[in-house]
Design an enzyme around this catalytic site. Structure first.
Site, mmCIF file in Angstrom:
data_model
loop_
_atom_site.group_PDB
_atom_site.id
_atom_site.type_symbol
_atom_site.label_atom_id
_atom_site.label_comp_id
_atom_site.label_asym_id
_atom_site.label_seq_id
_atom_site.Cartn_x
_atom_site.Cartn_y
_atom_site.Cartn_z
ATOM 1 C CG ASP A 1 -2.207 0.670 1.071
ATOM 2 O OD1 ASP A 1 -2.305 1.513 0.161
ATOM 3 O OD2 ASP A 1 -3.152 0.384 1.832
ATOM 4 C CG ASP B 1 -9.702 1.956 0.055
ATOM 5 O OD1 ASP B 1 -9.284 0.793 -0.094
ATOM 6 O OD2 ASP B 1 -9.009 2.868 0.548
HETATM 7 C C1 GLA Z 1 -5.729 1.802 2.340
HETATM 8 C C2 GLA Z 1 -6.179 0.628 1.495
HETATM 9 C C3 GLA Z 1 -7.186 -0.198 2.246
HETATM 10 C C4 GLA Z 1 -6.587 -0.674 3.543
HETATM 11 C C5 GLA Z 1 -6.099 0.515 4.354
HETATM 12 C C6 GLA Z 1 -5.334 0.068 5.574
HETATM 13 O O1 GLA Z 1 -6.744 2.722 2.514
HETATM 14 O O2 GLA Z 1 -6.710 1.086 0.282
HETATM 15 O O3 GLA Z 1 -7.606 -1.286 1.470
HETATM 16 O O4 GLA Z 1 -5.537 -1.555 3.271
HETATM 17 O O5 GLA Z 1 -5.236 1.351 3.590
HETATM 18 O O6 GLA Z 1 -4.886 1.136 6.323
#
Ligand code: GLA
Length: 688
Positions: free
Chosen positions: A446, A509
């Site tokens: 990420d 997300d």
């Molecule tokens: C980002 C990702 C999510 C999750 C969060 C964790 O927002 O897109 O899918 O992994 O971080 O903090």
């Protein structure tokens, strides 16, 4: 023959299955673009005519469609390359210095007429994929430093005006919103300046002449770069349209030391008369065969939406058990397992297992996951550090910063200066150690904030990403079975740069199934569904608060690489049973979904139906969605695509079956009738 050369006329042709791209060297010594369109078999009738202006107000150099215009002379259109020599000469004057070619590669060599500076234009023909690839290599052979202020990877010319330009716009939670606008008489600029990611525009161009989904001319290209890119579309006064893509020159400068070279990121590009569908197929097939790992992507379970930062070993084991019962093949533990990571405020950089949450380390969880027959995956955000972390206390100088300025916090974190060799090495060793210590099969990588206070060197925006790619490549060399997913606050790393090294991407997300339909459709224009991670999550959705039935949520997520992100501990027996059935069904059709051709079918009914079809060999599958029924309503008749006209097919609906010929299904169509809100059906079509 994929590379055609006419030495006398100084013309070169790049031939794919159905297109031809011609360039050459003209009377002024300029490398001129000559033709981009349908395939011809030879260069015989092509000529390099001199370019005449009507009066002396028009300068041939500014009228010439150059393959790779440099900054200098009487050029006022967009240029690709601008350099400053050490004596303050700020223009390039190139001359043609020959070419080299083999079966699939052509290199045009250019050199400055005075300075020892070389520009090589590389062209690669992927004939069977109907795709070309370009990149540029520059080399400073002088003894002085040369500053590069701008280096775009290519310029393309479409010999028309009145074109349409398409790209994505978007934001966190609403990625890949495809838009299409008319190219009028001002430039169109699309770019990213954030360093890490872009939800806002995407590094590709599509120019079409009144194309439809299934017909019409489309010119397209996609840059293999994550991070700061820019693209520009410029209509010229001479009735043509040019388009460029490359590293963003915003806050960019590269110092090329004596003897040093630089290779700018490549662009894959193509032309079709078959509309947007054909464009997508060309890009998807190339990505699947030449870029992505071959194996089918596993059905995963990810615990992020279920448990957030509050991950505890015993609860994760329970989730893993339920996920395995449903048929998940991979269990991924998301954020929160490391350091003092109890929320966004702390822990990034401290990649040790949190002892309160995992008193015996990760081993019991991994053991339980493996005992269930699943693979194990883990979330990391290696380019970042929390101020409240051991790593930051030890190395405050590892982040992007200026001594005299406050550091901007975003999501309570700083960005590590990955361009620094010691930081790069730290990240590599941290991941390597994690993968060596634990049986980890999957990484979700990420990156949740943009870069600020970028430091002294203006090439850092690019060096950061270059080093990220390099770390991923080295990790994959050492751990060749590990799959790595690219994520940046959802879908911030959807691009062909990421797909050159990562195995799939987190699409968004936003897991609301209704919103996902448009995000996934946008994604599919350019990027392959095999790389599109899609989860089934809880209802009401945590963002939209919308309630959507489980079947519809599953069907939407089954259109990509399926994942489950719901709190399955709360699922009742019916939900467990349905999930089990649908995961089993997904596994059956997975080869079509991940490796088949994807069709966005036309809905000609008065209802808000959405139809998507996948075809591979003798099998096809149709996804039908109706988010809302309105009256009057009598169902829809939907023409299928990509079948064999002369074969008979068995069409299996959820509760009945019909037999039709391919010809009938493609010309007359299939009657589909859904009623209610958030109704959906998967229809299987098999050759008899
Ligand atoms: C980002 C990702 C999510 C999750 C969060 C964790 O927002 O897109 O899918 O992994 O971080 O903090």
């Amino acid at each position: 023959m994929t590379i055609l050369v006419d030495i006398e006329k100084q013309l070169f042709g790049l031939q794919t299955k159905s297109s031809l791209y011609v360039l050459g060297v003209d009377q002024l010594g300029l490398v001129r673009h000559v033709y981009w369109g349908e395939r011809l078999e030879s260069l015989e009738y092509f000529e390099m005519n001199p370019i005449h202006g009507i009066t002396s107000n028009e300068r041939p150099i500014d009228m010439t469609p150059e393959e790779y215009p440099v900054f200098g002379g009487l050029r006022y259109k967009e240029h690709c390359l601008k350099v400053n020599f050490s004596d303050m000469t700020r223009e390039l004057v190139y001359r043609y210095a020959g070419f080299t070619a083999n079966d699939e590669t052509l290199v045009i060599h250019l050199e400055d007429v005075y300075y020892d500076f070389k520009i090589d234009l590389h062209y690669v023909v992927h004939e069977e994929y109907d795709l070309l690839e370009r990149f540029v290599r520059i080399k400073n052979d002088s003894t002085d430093v040369v500053e590069v202020e701008k280096i775009h990877s290519a310029q393309f010319h479409v010999p028309s005006e009145n074109l349409n330009f398409s790209n994505y716009h978007g934001h966190w939670g609403c990625e890949a919103r495809l838009y299409r606008e008319k190219v009028e008489f001002s430039k169109i600029v699309f770019e990213n300046r954030r360093g890490i990611s872009t939800h806002h525009h995407n590094p590709f161009f599509v120019l079409d002449k009144q194309a439809t989904e299934t017909s019409g001319e489309v010119y397209f290209g996609a840059l293999k770069l994550t991070g700061n890119f820019s693209g520009v579309v410029e209509p010229t006064p001479y009735g043509e349209t040019l388009v460029q893509l490359g590293i963003n020159s915003h806050d960019f400068c590269l110092s090329l030391e004596a003897g040093e070279e630089f290779v700018a990121p490549a662009i894959i590009y193509g032309y079709t008369t078959g509309g947007f569908e054909k464009m997508s197929h060309i890009l998807h097939r190339f990505a699947r065969s030449k870029m992505l790992r071959e194996e089918l992507r596993p059905v995963l379970y990810n615990s992020w939406e279920a448990t957030g930062f509050n991950v505890r070993c015993d609860e994760q084991i329970k989730l893993a058990h339920r996920a395995a019962l449903m048929g998940a093949e991979l269990f991924v533990i998301d954020d929160g397992w490391f350091g003092q990571r109890h929320g966004e405020e702390a822990g990034l950089g401290d990649w040790y297992v949190n002892p309160e949450k995992f008193p015996e380390g990760l081993a019991p969880l991994i053991k339980a996951v493996k005992a269930e027959g699943m693979k194990f995956g883990i979330w990391i955000e290696p380019e970042m550090v929390s101020p409240n972390s051991w790593l930051y206390q030890q190395h405050p100088d590892w982040i992007y910063h200026y001594e005299t300025r406050d550091n901007d916090l975003a999501r309570h974190q700083y960005v590590l200066n990955v361009a620094k060799p010691e930081v790069k090495q730290f990240i590599y060793e941290m991941i390597d150690e994690l993968l060596t210590t634990y049986e980890i099969d999957y990484i979700k990588w990420d990156a949740n904030r943009p870069i600020t206070q970028a430091g002294a060197k203006k090439d850092v925006w690019y060096r950061h990403i270059e080093n990220v790619y390099d770390i991923v490549r080295r990790i994959k060399d050492r751990h060749p079975t590990v799959l790595i997913e690219a994520c940046a606050s959802g879908g911030g790393r959807i691009d062909y740069g990421a797909l050159s090294v990562f195995d799939d991407v987190w699409t968004s997300d936003n897991t609301d199934a209704y919103d996902r339909l448009s995000i996934q459709k946008g994604f599919s224009y350019i990027y392959p569904t095999k790389a599109m991670r899609a989860w089934v999550t809880d209802s009401p959705n945590f963002i939209s608060r919308r309630e959507i039935p489980l079947l519809f949520r599953f069907h939407v997520a089954m259109m990509g690489s399926l994942g489950i992100g719901a709190n399955v501990l709360e699922f009742n027996e019916d939900e467990m049973e349905l999930s089990k059935e649908l995961i089993a069904e997904y596994k059956e059709i997975r080869p079509l979904i991940q490796d088949g051709d994807f069709y966005r079918l036309e809905n000609s009914s008065n209802q808000d139906y959405q139809f998507y079809q996948y075809v591979k060999d003798d099998e096809a599958v149709l996804f039908a969605f109706l988010p809302k029924t309105q009256l009057p309503h009598r169902g829809a008749r939907i023409k299928l695509r990509g079948l064999d006209r002369f074969s008979a097919y068995e069409v299996q609906f959820s509760n009945h079956q019909v037999k039709k010929s391919g010809d009938y299904l493609m010309k007359v169509g299939l009657d589909v009738f859904l009623l209610g809100d958030y109704e959906s059906e998967i229809i299987k079509i098999n050759k008899i």
